[in-house]
Design a protein around this motif. Structure first.
Motif, mmCIF file in Angstrom:
data_model
loop_
_atom_site.group_PDB
_atom_site.id
_atom_site.type_symbol
_atom_site.label_atom_id
_atom_site.label_comp_id
_atom_site.label_asym_id
_atom_site.label_seq_id
_atom_site.Cartn_x
_atom_site.Cartn_y
_atom_site.Cartn_z
ATOM 1 N N CYS A 157 36.290 37.530 43.536
ATOM 2 C CA CYS A 157 35.191 36.556 43.597
ATOM 3 C C CYS A 157 35.743 35.130 43.583
ATOM 4 O O CYS A 157 36.837 34.873 43.091
ATOM 5 N N ASP B 237 36.283 31.371 42.371
ATOM 6 C CA ASP B 237 36.530 30.815 41.037
ATOM 7 C C ASP B 237 35.252 30.163 40.507
ATOM 8 O O ASP B 237 34.664 29.307 41.160
ATOM 9 N N PHE C 172 35.947 33.264 29.054
ATOM 10 C CA PHE C 172 36.035 34.604 29.609
ATOM 11 C C PHE C 172 36.187 35.564 28.434
ATOM 12 O O PHE C 172 37.269 35.900 28.010
ATOM 13 N N MET D 44 32.642 38.979 36.978
ATOM 14 C CA MET D 44 33.167 38.856 38.333
ATOM 15 C C MET D 44 34.546 39.494 38.407
ATOM 16 O O MET D 44 35.336 39.375 37.474
ATOM 17 N N ASP D 45 34.812 40.146 39.541
ATOM 18 C CA ASP D 45 36.173 40.649 39.720
ATOM 19 C C ASP D 45 37.058 39.536 40.278
ATOM 20 O O ASP D 45 36.586 38.443 40.615
ATOM 21 N N ASP D 46 38.343 39.807 40.364
ATOM 22 C CA ASP D 46 39.301 38.790 40.801
ATOM 23 C C ASP D 46 39.125 38.388 42.264
ATOM 24 O O ASP D 46 39.677 37.379 42.696
ATOM 25 N N ARG E 177 35.702 37.380 33.727
ATOM 26 C CA ARG E 177 36.525 37.721 34.886
ATOM 27 C C ARG E 177 37.276 38.996 34.533
ATOM 28 O O ARG E 177 37.735 39.154 33.406
ATOM 29 N N THR E 178 37.402 39.897 35.506
ATOM 30 C CA THR E 178 38.126 41.141 35.262
ATOM 31 C C THR E 178 38.928 41.530 36.489
ATOM 32 O O THR E 178 38.537 41.220 37.613
ATOM 33 N N CYS F 239 30.305 33.881 31.288
ATOM 34 C CA CYS F 239 30.963 34.329 32.510
ATOM 35 C C CYS F 239 32.264 35.025 32.137
ATOM 36 O O CYS F 239 32.999 34.557 31.269
#
Length: 193
Positions: free
Chosen positions: A141, A143, A100, A137-139, A164-165, A162
């Motif tokens: 989404c 895993d 990430f 992807m936001d939180d 994550r934010t 990939c």
């Protein structure tokens, strides 16, 4: 070759826990199943922590076993207990080095609240085949390391970055400041074509 014969073995229990998000976070690893996914993992920059092989299929996968510094063998029923699939192929791997990152490439797909693991994996696979460099992807989404998501990527998880934010708004603002062109779609939005 030492063969693990108990499902209660501590290593087996740890590997089995990688099928849950809690287990993945606790151990800092995730599990990929099947010959294709293991091959893709070996070509990637993810770190292979442990290769797990059904002892009955050791000869078939000897070429993969030779590429691993840490391979364990398990009796068929014990091996199958680790796997998320109904008919395991007899080979899987525990990997670390989650990627990430904060640096983005030139073509990005951004996902907001895509909760179905299969859909997330399919989007990652499609983005990869279309030449995109990143998926953000936001939180909300699913895993990315969920077993169903990983299977749906069909190995593309190893070709695309990939991210994550917790704030897509901040990410999009940053991308606009860096002169990215932003295109968006929304269910129920107006049709412009």
């Amino acid at each position: 070759m030492e063969i693990i014969t108990s499902k209660k073995n501590k290593t087996i229990q740890s590997l089995k826990s990688l099928n849950t998000q809690k287990g993945r976070l606790e151990h800092g690893m995730f599990l990929v199943e099947g010959e294709h996914m293991v091959l893709e993992a070996l070509k990637s920059n993810y770190k292979l922590e442990t290769l797990i092989c059904d002892a009955a299929k050791a000869e078939k996968y000897s070429y993969l076993i030779d590429k691993s510094d840490n391979c364990i063998f398990a009796q068929s029923d014990v091996f199958n207990s680790i796997c998320d699939t109904r008919t395991p192929q007899g080979i899987c791997a525990a990997l670390s080095n989650f990627r990430f990152e904060e640096k983005y490439g030139t073509r990005i797909v951004i996902l907001n609240a895509v909760q179905d693991p299969g859909n997330v994996g399919t989007i990652v696979r499609t983005a990869d085949s279309a030449g995109f460099s990143d998926v953000i992807m936001d939180d909300a989404c699913a895993d990315i390391y969920n077993p169903k998501t990983l299977r749906s990527t069909m190995g593309s998880i190893f070709h695309i970055n990939c991210h994550r934010t917790s704030s897509l708004e901040n990410v999009i603002d940053k991308l606009i400041q860096e002169d990215y062109s932003i295109y968006a779609t929304a269910i129920g939005g107006p049709n412009y074509f």
